[in-house]
Write a protein that holds these residues in place. Structure first.
Motif, PDB file in Angstrom:
ATOM      1  N   LEU A   1     -11.530  97.824  24.920  1.00 19.65           N
ATOM      2  CA  LEU A   1     -10.243  97.534  24.286  1.00 19.65           C
ATOM      3  C   LEU A   1      -9.992  98.545  23.170  1.00 19.65           C
ATOM      4  O   LEU A   1     -10.854  98.781  22.325  1.00 19.65           O
ATOM      5  CB  LEU A   1     -10.233  96.113  23.721  1.00 19.65           C
ATOM      6  N   ASP A   2      -8.825  99.143  23.195  1.00 27.94           N
ATOM      7  CA  ASP A   2      -8.383 100.115  22.203  1.00 27.94           C
ATOM      8  C   ASP A   2      -7.738  99.327  21.065  1.00 27.94           C
ATOM      9  O   ASP A   2      -6.595  98.867  21.177  1.00 27.94           O
ATOM     10  CB  ASP A   2      -7.394 101.066  22.880  1.00 27.94           C
ATOM     11  N   THR A   3      -8.467  99.147  19.968  1.00 34.24           N
ATOM     12  CA  THR A   3      -7.948  98.331  18.867  1.00 34.24           C
ATOM     13  C   THR A   3      -6.916  99.075  18.026  1.00 34.24           C
ATOM     14  O   THR A   3      -6.165  98.447  17.286  1.00 34.24           O
ATOM     15  CB  THR A   3      -9.085  97.807  17.966  1.00 34.24           C
ATOM     16  N   MET A   4      -6.853 100.393  18.146  1.00 35.74           N
ATOM     17  CA  MET A   4      -5.821 101.149  17.425  1.00 35.74           C
ATOM     18  C   MET A   4      -4.435 100.835  18.005  1.00 35.74           C
ATOM     19  O   MET A   4      -3.473 100.679  17.258  1.00 35.74           O
ATOM     20  CB  MET A   4      -6.085 102.649  17.524  1.00 35.74           C
ATOM     21  N   HIS A   5      -4.374 100.749  19.320  1.00 37.59           N
ATOM     22  CA  HIS A   5      -3.096 100.519  19.991  1.00 37.59           C
ATOM     23  C   HIS A   5      -2.915  99.072  20.451  1.00 37.59           C
ATOM     24  O   HIS A   5      -1.847  98.715  20.953  1.00 37.59           O
ATOM     25  CB  HIS A   5      -2.951 101.459  21.190  1.00 37.59           C
ATOM     26  N   GLY A   6      -3.953  98.258  20.321  1.00 32.73           N
ATOM     27  CA  GLY A   6      -3.868  96.858  20.725  1.00 32.73           C
ATOM     28  C   GLY A   6      -3.687  96.673  22.220  1.00 32.73           C
ATOM     29  O   GLY A   6      -2.905  95.837  22.663  1.00 32.73           O
ATOM     30  N   LYS A   7      -4.437  97.470  23.013  1.00 35.06           N
ATOM     31  CA  LYS A   7      -4.310  97.400  24.468  1.00 35.06           C
ATOM     32  C   LYS A   7      -5.624  97.831  25.124  1.00 35.06           C
ATOM     33  O   LYS A   7      -6.503  98.389  24.459  1.00 35.06           O
ATOM     34  CB  LYS A   7      -3.171  98.285  24.947  1.00 35.06           C
ATOM     35  N   PRO A   8      -5.762  97.595  26.426  1.00 33.68           N
ATOM     36  CA  PRO A   8      -6.954  98.076  27.135  1.00 33.68           C
ATOM     37  C   PRO A   8      -7.030  99.600  27.080  1.00 33.68           C
ATOM     38  O   PRO A   8      -5.991 100.283  27.070  1.00 33.68           O
ATOM     39  CB  PRO A   8      -6.741  97.591  28.572  1.00 33.68           C
TER      40      PRO A   8
ATOM     41  N   PHE B   1      -9.459 109.298  23.001  1.00 36.88           N
ATOM     42  CA  PHE B   1      -8.443 109.397  21.958  1.00 36.88           C
ATOM     43  C   PHE B   1      -7.819 110.792  21.902  1.00 36.88           C
ATOM     44  O   PHE B   1      -6.625 110.941  21.600  1.00 36.88           O
ATOM     45  CB  PHE B   1      -8.993 108.969  20.597  1.00 36.88           C
ATOM     46  N   ASP B   2      -8.585 111.821  22.225  1.00 37.79           N
ATOM     47  CA  ASP B   2      -8.039 113.177  22.278  1.00 37.79           C
ATOM     48  C   ASP B   2      -6.964 113.268  23.363  1.00 37.79           C
ATOM     49  O   ASP B   2      -5.902 113.857  23.150  1.00 37.79           O
ATOM     50  CB  ASP B   2      -9.157 114.187  22.540  1.00 37.79           C
ATOM     51  N   ARG B   3      -7.214 112.664  24.508  1.00 35.83           N
ATOM     52  CA  ARG B   3      -6.243 112.666  25.604  1.00 35.83           C
ATOM     53  C   ARG B   3      -4.945 111.976  25.185  1.00 35.83           C
ATOM     54  O   ARG B   3      -3.863 112.359  25.613  1.00 35.83           O
ATOM     55  CB  ARG B   3      -6.845 111.976  26.836  1.00 35.83           C
ATOM     56  N   LEU B   4      -5.060 110.963  24.317  1.00 34.47           N
ATOM     57  CA  LEU B   4      -3.871 110.268  23.816  1.00 34.47           C
ATOM     58  C   LEU B   4      -3.187 111.012  22.665  1.00 34.47           C
ATOM     59  O   LEU B   4      -2.127 110.609  22.206  1.00 34.47           O
ATOM     60  CB  LEU B   4      -4.240 108.855  23.356  1.00 34.47           C
ATOM     61  N   GLY B   5      -3.823 112.074  22.185  1.00 27.64           N
ATOM     62  CA  GLY B   5      -3.250 112.858  21.094  1.00 27.64           C
ATOM     63  C   GLY B   5      -3.401 112.242  19.727  1.00 27.64           C
ATOM     64  O   GLY B   5      -2.664 112.598  18.804  1.00 27.64           O
ATOM     65  N   VAL B   6      -4.361 111.319  19.555  1.00 28.36           N
ATOM     66  CA  VAL B   6      -4.519 110.658  18.257  1.00 28.36           C
ATOM     67  C   VAL B   6      -5.798 111.044  17.533  1.00 28.36           C
ATOM     68  O   VAL B   6      -6.013 110.605  16.414  1.00 28.36           O
ATOM     69  CB  VAL B   6      -4.478 109.113  18.399  1.00 28.36           C
ATOM     70  N   SER B   7      -6.634 111.847  18.134  1.00 27.30           N
ATOM     71  CA  SER B   7      -7.879 112.228  17.466  1.00 27.30           C
ATOM     72  C   SER B   7      -7.613 113.255  16.389  1.00 27.30           C
ATOM     73  O   SER B   7      -6.759 114.125  16.554  1.00 27.30           O
ATOM     74  CB  SER B   7      -8.871 112.816  18.472  1.00 27.30           C
ATOM     75  N   PRO B   8      -8.355 113.178  15.308  1.00 32.76           N
ATOM     76  CA  PRO B   8      -8.291 114.273  14.343  1.00 32.76           C
ATOM     77  C   PRO B   8      -8.873 115.537  14.981  1.00 32.76           C
ATOM     78  O   PRO B   8      -9.473 115.471  16.046  1.00 32.76           O
ATOM     79  CB  PRO B   8      -9.155 113.771  13.182  1.00 32.76           C
TER      80      PRO B   8
ATOM     81  N   LEU C   1     -15.004  97.284  21.715  1.00 33.41           N
ATOM     82  CA  LEU C   1     -13.734  97.298  20.988  1.00 33.41           C
ATOM     83  C   LEU C   1     -13.787  98.539  20.116  1.00 33.41           C
ATOM     84  O   LEU C   1     -14.749  98.720  19.353  1.00 33.41           O
ATOM     85  CB  LEU C   1     -13.583  96.052  20.116  1.00 33.41           C
ATOM     86  N   VAL C   2     -12.777  99.420  20.224  1.00 34.79           N
ATOM     87  CA  VAL C   2     -12.925 100.727  19.603  1.00 34.79           C
ATOM     88  C   VAL C   2     -11.605 101.260  19.046  1.00 34.79           C
ATOM     89  O   VAL C   2     -10.525 100.987  19.575  1.00 34.79           O
ATOM     90  CB  VAL C   2     -13.531 101.729  20.624  1.00 34.79           C
ATOM     91  N   SER C   3     -11.735 101.993  17.945  1.00 34.22           N
ATOM     92  CA  SER C   3     -10.657 102.791  17.356  1.00 34.22           C
ATOM     93  C   SER C   3     -11.258 104.180  17.133  1.00 34.22           C
ATOM     94  O   SER C   3     -12.455 104.376  17.367  1.00 34.22           O
ATOM     95  CB  SER C   3     -10.185 102.179  16.037  1.00 34.22           C
ATOM     96  N   PRO C   4     -10.498 105.159  16.661  1.00 31.25           N
ATOM     97  CA  PRO C   4     -11.092 106.476  16.415  1.00 31.25           C
ATOM     98  C   PRO C   4     -12.176 106.486  15.336  1.00 31.25           C
ATOM     99  O   PRO C   4     -12.946 107.430  15.238  1.00 31.25           O
ATOM    100  CB  PRO C   4      -9.892 107.329  15.973  1.00 31.25           C
ATOM    101  N   PHE C   5     -12.250 105.409  14.509  1.00 24.34           N
ATOM    102  CA  PHE C   5     -13.169 105.425  13.381  1.00 24.34           C
ATOM    103  C   PHE C   5     -14.160 104.266  13.335  1.00 24.34           C
ATOM    104  O   PHE C   5     -14.967 104.196  12.416  1.00 24.34           O
ATOM    105  CB  PHE C   5     -12.365 105.452  12.074  1.00 24.34           C
ATOM    106  N   ALA C   6     -14.099 103.340  14.289  1.00 23.99           N
ATOM    107  CA  ALA C   6     -15.012 102.197  14.262  1.00 23.99           C
ATOM    108  C   ALA C   6     -15.113 101.586  15.649  1.00 23.99           C
ATOM    109  O   ALA C   6     -14.226 101.759  16.496  1.00 23.99           O
ATOM    110  CB  ALA C   6     -14.507 101.137  13.281  1.00 23.99           C
TER     111      ALA C   6
END
Length: 118
Positions: free
Chosen positions: A12-19, A74-81, A106-111
């Motif tokens: 689950l991508d917790t940054m975007h609130g979706k799978p 996250f790089d593919r989504l364009g949100v990675s630093p 459960l993941v975001s770019p930072f946790a």
């Protein structure tokens, strides 16, 4: 002899609130201080893989590691630093009996967080 154990996962991508669709996952078997590659797969649109990672005659107790390719996702989504904080998230675990082992991430770019699910 067919076993009743199985190994599944979802992300689950917790940054975007979706799978987390399209994330690469590698399954490794752990032997002491080294590992060997069992399989690689990608999550589907529901953040799950289309079939159990291990089941039937392929399932057996032991130490395993799931490597989730979070930085690439996250790089593919364009949100990675420019330099991602999380790249590959390893989750090492032991399956000690013939049972359903579900290892979600459960993941975001930072946790991230994981647990033994059902």
């Amino acid at each position: 002899m067919t076993t009743t154990g199985r190994l599944t996962t979802h992300v689950l991508d917790t940054m975007h609130g979706k799978p987390a669709a399209g994330m690469r996952i590698d399954l490794l078997m752990v032997h002491g201080d080294h590992t060997h590659h069992v399989l690689s797969t990608f999550t589907n649109s529901d953040g799950r893989v289309d079939q159990p990672l291990l089941d039937g005659d392929r399932f057996h107790p032991g130490a395993f590691e799931l490597n989730f390719h979070v930085g690439q996702y996250f790089d593919r989504l364009g949100v990675s630093p420019a330099t991602p904080f999380l790249d590959i998230v390893p989750v090492r675990f032991i399956m000690s009996e013939e049972a359903h082992y579900h290892v979600p991430l459960l993941v975001s770019p930072f946790a991230y967080s994981t647990y033994r699910g059902s």
